[in-house]
Design a protein around this motif. Structure first.
Motif, PDB file in Angstrom:
ATOM      1  N   LEU A  13       0.705  -1.215   0.007  1.00 28.10           N
ATOM      2  CA  LEU A  13       0.008  -0.144   0.065  1.00 28.10           C
ATOM      3  C   LEU A  13       0.807   1.257   0.082  1.00 28.10           C
ATOM      4  O   LEU A  13       0.318   2.501  -0.205  1.00 28.10           O
ATOM      5  N   SER A  14       2.135   1.127   0.221  1.00 33.18           N
ATOM      6  CA  SER A  14       2.953   2.353   0.546  1.00 33.18           C
ATOM      7  C   SER A  14       4.501   2.077   0.118  1.00 33.18           C
ATOM      8  O   SER A  14       4.911   0.958   0.595  1.00 33.18           O
ATOM      9  N   ALA A  16       6.822   2.813   1.469  1.00 26.91           N
ATOM     10  CA  ALA A  16       7.433   2.634   3.063  1.00 26.91           C
ATOM     11  C   ALA A  16       7.368   1.378   3.481  1.00 26.91           C
ATOM     12  O   ALA A  16       7.973   0.699   4.390  1.00 26.91           O
ATOM     13  N   LEU A  17       6.568   0.473   2.823  1.00 20.06           N
ATOM     14  CA  LEU A  17       6.169  -1.154   3.137  1.00 20.06           C
ATOM     15  C   LEU A  17       6.759  -2.022   1.974  1.00 20.06           C
ATOM     16  O   LEU A  17       7.015  -3.122   2.465  1.00 20.06           O
ATOM     17  N   LYS A 152       3.406  10.600  -0.951  1.00 26.39           N
ATOM     18  CA  LYS A 152       4.511  11.023   0.166  1.00 26.39           C
ATOM     19  C   LYS A 152       4.545   9.943   1.194  1.00 26.39           C
ATOM     20  O   LYS A 152       4.393   9.985   2.345  1.00 26.39           O
ATOM     21  N   ASP A 153       4.336   8.621   0.733  1.00 23.35           N
ATOM     22  CA  ASP A 153       4.280   7.339   1.530  1.00 23.35           C
ATOM     23  C   ASP A 153       2.885   7.189   2.163  1.00 23.35           C
ATOM     24  O   ASP A 153       2.918   6.147   2.848  1.00 23.35           O
ATOM     25  N   ARG A 154       1.950   8.138   2.296  1.00 29.55           N
ATOM     26  CA  ARG A 154       0.792   7.836   2.741  1.00 29.55           C
ATOM     27  C   ARG A 154       0.015   7.144   2.037  1.00 29.55           C
ATOM     28  O   ARG A 154      -0.138   7.405   0.696  1.00 29.55           O
ATOM     29  N   VAL A 155      -0.785   6.202   2.361  1.00 34.29           N
ATOM     30  CA  VAL A 155      -1.589   5.342   1.656  1.00 34.29           C
ATOM     31  C   VAL A 155      -2.673   5.992   1.165  1.00 34.29           C
ATOM     32  O   VAL A 155      -3.108   7.137   1.686  1.00 34.29           O
ATOM     33  N   ASN A 156      -2.974   5.924  -0.288  1.00 34.89           N
ATOM     34  CA  ASN A 156      -4.119   6.849  -0.703  1.00 34.89           C
ATOM     35  C   ASN A 156      -5.184   5.905  -1.476  1.00 34.89           C
ATOM     36  O   ASN A 156      -4.984   4.701  -1.649  1.00 34.89           O
ATOM     37  N   MET A 157      -6.189   6.574  -1.712  1.00 35.57           N
ATOM     38  CA  MET A 157      -7.447   5.785  -2.101  1.00 35.57           C
ATOM     39  C   MET A 157      -7.388   5.286  -3.420  1.00 35.57           C
ATOM     40  O   MET A 157      -7.744   4.376  -3.775  1.00 35.57           O
ATOM     41  N   SER A 203      -8.416  12.369  -0.110  1.00 37.95           N
ATOM     42  CA  SER A 203      -7.571  13.607   0.015  1.00 37.95           C
ATOM     43  C   SER A 203      -7.064  14.229  -1.450  1.00 37.95           C
ATOM     44  O   SER A 203      -7.257  15.438  -1.545  1.00 37.95           O
ATOM     45  N   HIS A 204      -6.477  13.362  -2.338  1.00 39.87           N
ATOM     46  CA  HIS A 204      -6.211  13.717  -3.370  1.00 39.87           C
ATOM     47  C   HIS A 204      -7.248  14.477  -4.572  1.00 39.87           C
ATOM     48  O   HIS A 204      -6.943  15.325  -5.072  1.00 39.87           O
TER      49      HIS A 204
ATOM     50  N   ALA B  16       5.267   0.911  10.454  1.00 41.15           N
ATOM     51  CA  ALA B  16       6.437   0.980   9.666  1.00 41.15           C
ATOM     52  C   ALA B  16       5.769   2.476   8.962  1.00 41.15           C
ATOM     53  O   ALA B  16       6.499   3.062   8.125  1.00 41.15           O
ATOM     54  N   LEU B  17       4.788   2.798   9.314  1.00 34.25           N
ATOM     55  CA  LEU B  17       4.165   4.208   8.623  1.00 34.25           C
ATOM     56  C   LEU B  17       3.916   5.313   9.808  1.00 34.25           C
ATOM     57  O   LEU B  17       3.598   6.344   9.300  1.00 34.25           O
ATOM     58  N   HIS B  19       5.903   7.227  11.207  1.00 35.53           N
ATOM     59  CA  HIS B  19       6.784   8.336  11.192  1.00 35.53           C
ATOM     60  C   HIS B  19       6.188   9.675  10.344  1.00 35.53           C
ATOM     61  O   HIS B  19       6.352  10.775  10.299  1.00 35.53           O
ATOM     62  N   LEU B  20       4.985   9.206   9.635  1.00 38.52           N
ATOM     63  CA  LEU B  20       4.324  10.064   8.723  1.00 38.52           C
ATOM     64  C   LEU B  20       3.309  10.853   9.509  1.00 38.52           C
ATOM     65  O   LEU B  20       2.890  11.911   9.083  1.00 38.52           O
ATOM     66  N   ASN B 177      -9.411  13.837   7.134  1.00 36.74           N
ATOM     67  CA  ASN B 177      -8.633  13.970   5.751  1.00 36.74           C
ATOM     68  C   ASN B 177      -7.589  13.133   5.624  1.00 36.74           C
ATOM     69  O   ASN B 177      -6.462  13.403   5.421  1.00 36.74           O
ATOM     70  N   ASP B 179      -6.953   9.211   3.717  1.00 29.82           N
ATOM     71  CA  ASP B 179      -7.580   8.077   2.944  1.00 29.82           C
ATOM     72  C   ASP B 179      -7.528   6.635   3.557  1.00 29.82           C
ATOM     73  O   ASP B 179      -8.513   6.005   3.438  1.00 29.82           O
ATOM     74  N   SER B 180      -6.504   6.639   4.757  1.00 29.80           N
ATOM     75  CA  SER B 180      -6.692   5.325   5.378  1.00 29.80           C
ATOM     76  C   SER B 180      -7.617   5.030   6.385  1.00 29.80           C
ATOM     77  O   SER B 180      -8.338   4.170   6.355  1.00 29.80           O
TER      78      SER B 180
END
Lengths: 241, 241
Positions: A13-14, A16-17, A152-157, A203-204, B16-17, B19-20, B177, B179-180
């Motif tokens: 999902l990211s 970072a994983l 930016k490593d955040r999971v997105n929809m 968010s996007h 692992a996420l 830090h965001l 706000n 997506d997760s």
């Protein structure tokens, strides 16, 4: 197919994983639905000779000059300084991109692509080429990691939804022992009746809608508008024959 | 409530996420549904004086000896060598745990708890204490991170479902706000009719079912069976008055 011999299908999902996955023994699908991978397949579908993904604006300018290529990329929703074109798939019709080389810099997608460089194979996926992606993955019989570029490593929809759409199409051919894959597929089934409306929660969506890019979003959520397979060969994305 | 003044509600799907996220300015809810945080609230509900979460078996043995406490923890589904009890909530009825100190070592949950140590406050959440968690979060009016302990940093189904359940209950009080958070809530709505059946798709279900722990799973997916709030004070989880 025998249960035991099925290859694995997983969703990351990211970026970072990604270290949690066995990249070296898998095909990695780079997913950056809004809008890099949608634009890549569109440019190739419309006749681009190749798309060269690069990490920085400087590389983009430099390689673009060397190859007399089209340079493109955005930062914070605007065409980056020194480049001439943006991330919208509508910027690359055949009359403009046919036969040309496109050098494209994106932050999230390119980062993931470089992280996955040891994969068996790298391809890019998005709704406009979902059928080509699924056919290829089924035909190869290898382990697959659906790699979401995220934000930016955040999971997105949007990337999660696309991963879920692929899982729903090809899961019978794979061993799916991955909660992210099951979650993504469930999410996709909840959303698929009207992906565009569902995306309004994301968010996007609001970032892009502020720039007046709702038509881009609609295109990027529509299946098979540019149904070819971009495949990475020597650092360049070309249309698989 | 005024839109602008609402605190943030976010979901972090894996340590692992973390830090965001802005841990320092948030309450962090540690979520390890199968089974650490379900067992923690159950032990406190049944009268344990406190629960001390520790990272290693060695610490567990050492602190247990100092405090003449109950030591518990599993590794690979078995009571860890040197400890006397396991991770099942059914091991901690009042007649056993009442008035006692429980020193508990778990891998995923404890790791996340230590990573979140700079948070405004740390509490633990699970379906058996979901109402206490939601009431507390609403009452505090602070930013919230729902932190899934996951499985060796891999996103898992049960923690994501719980995060989604909390989002669905409290979102009106927060700015969501993330997506997760939206994905987790959508997943929860797809699954809530029969969480136990839905969980049969998940990887952890099969690990635990192999050990004959289906009753544990059912309990851990049932709301408000031990509806108190474990809150971290000086490294110890106590029942919030």
């Amino acid at each position: 197919m025998d249960e035991i011999t099925k290859p694995r299908l997983e969703v990351c999902l990211s970026p970072a994983l990604l270290h949690l996955f066995d990249v070296k023994n898998s095909i990695v699908v780079i997913i950056d639905v809004l809008r890099a991978t949608s634009t890549i397949c569109t440019a190739l579908y419309n006749g681009a000779a190749k798309v060269i993904p690069v990490a920085t604006v400087e590389e983009c300018v430099s390689i673009g000059r060397q190859l007399d290529a089209i340079t493109a990329g955005e930062r914070d929703g605007k065409i980056a300084e020194g480049l001439l074109h943006g991330n919208s798939p509508f910027e690359y019709p055949t009359e403009f991109i046919g036969g040309k080389v496109l050098v494209l810099t994106t932050t999230n997608g390119t980062k993931l692509l470089h992280m996955a460089k040891d994969a068996v194979q790298i391809i890019t996926g998005s709704f406009p080429n979902i059928s080509a992606v699924c056919e290829y993955l089924i035909s190869q019989g290898q382990n697959v990691i659906l790699g979401c570029a995220a934000w930016k490593d955040r999971v997105n929809m949007e990337d999660t939804l696309f991963a879920g759409a692929v899982v729903s199409r090809i899961k019978e051919h794979f061993d799916v022992n991955c909660d992210s894959a099951i979650a993504a597929e469930t999410l996709y089934h909840s959303a698929k009746g009207d992906l565009f409306s569902f995306m309004k929660k994301a968010s996007h969506f609001h970032r892009l809608a502020r720039y007046g890019l709702e038509e881009d979003i609609k295109y990027c959520l529509t299946e098979d508008g540019a149904n070819i397979l971009p495949i990475l060969r020597n650092g360049e994305l070309i249309k698989e024959k």
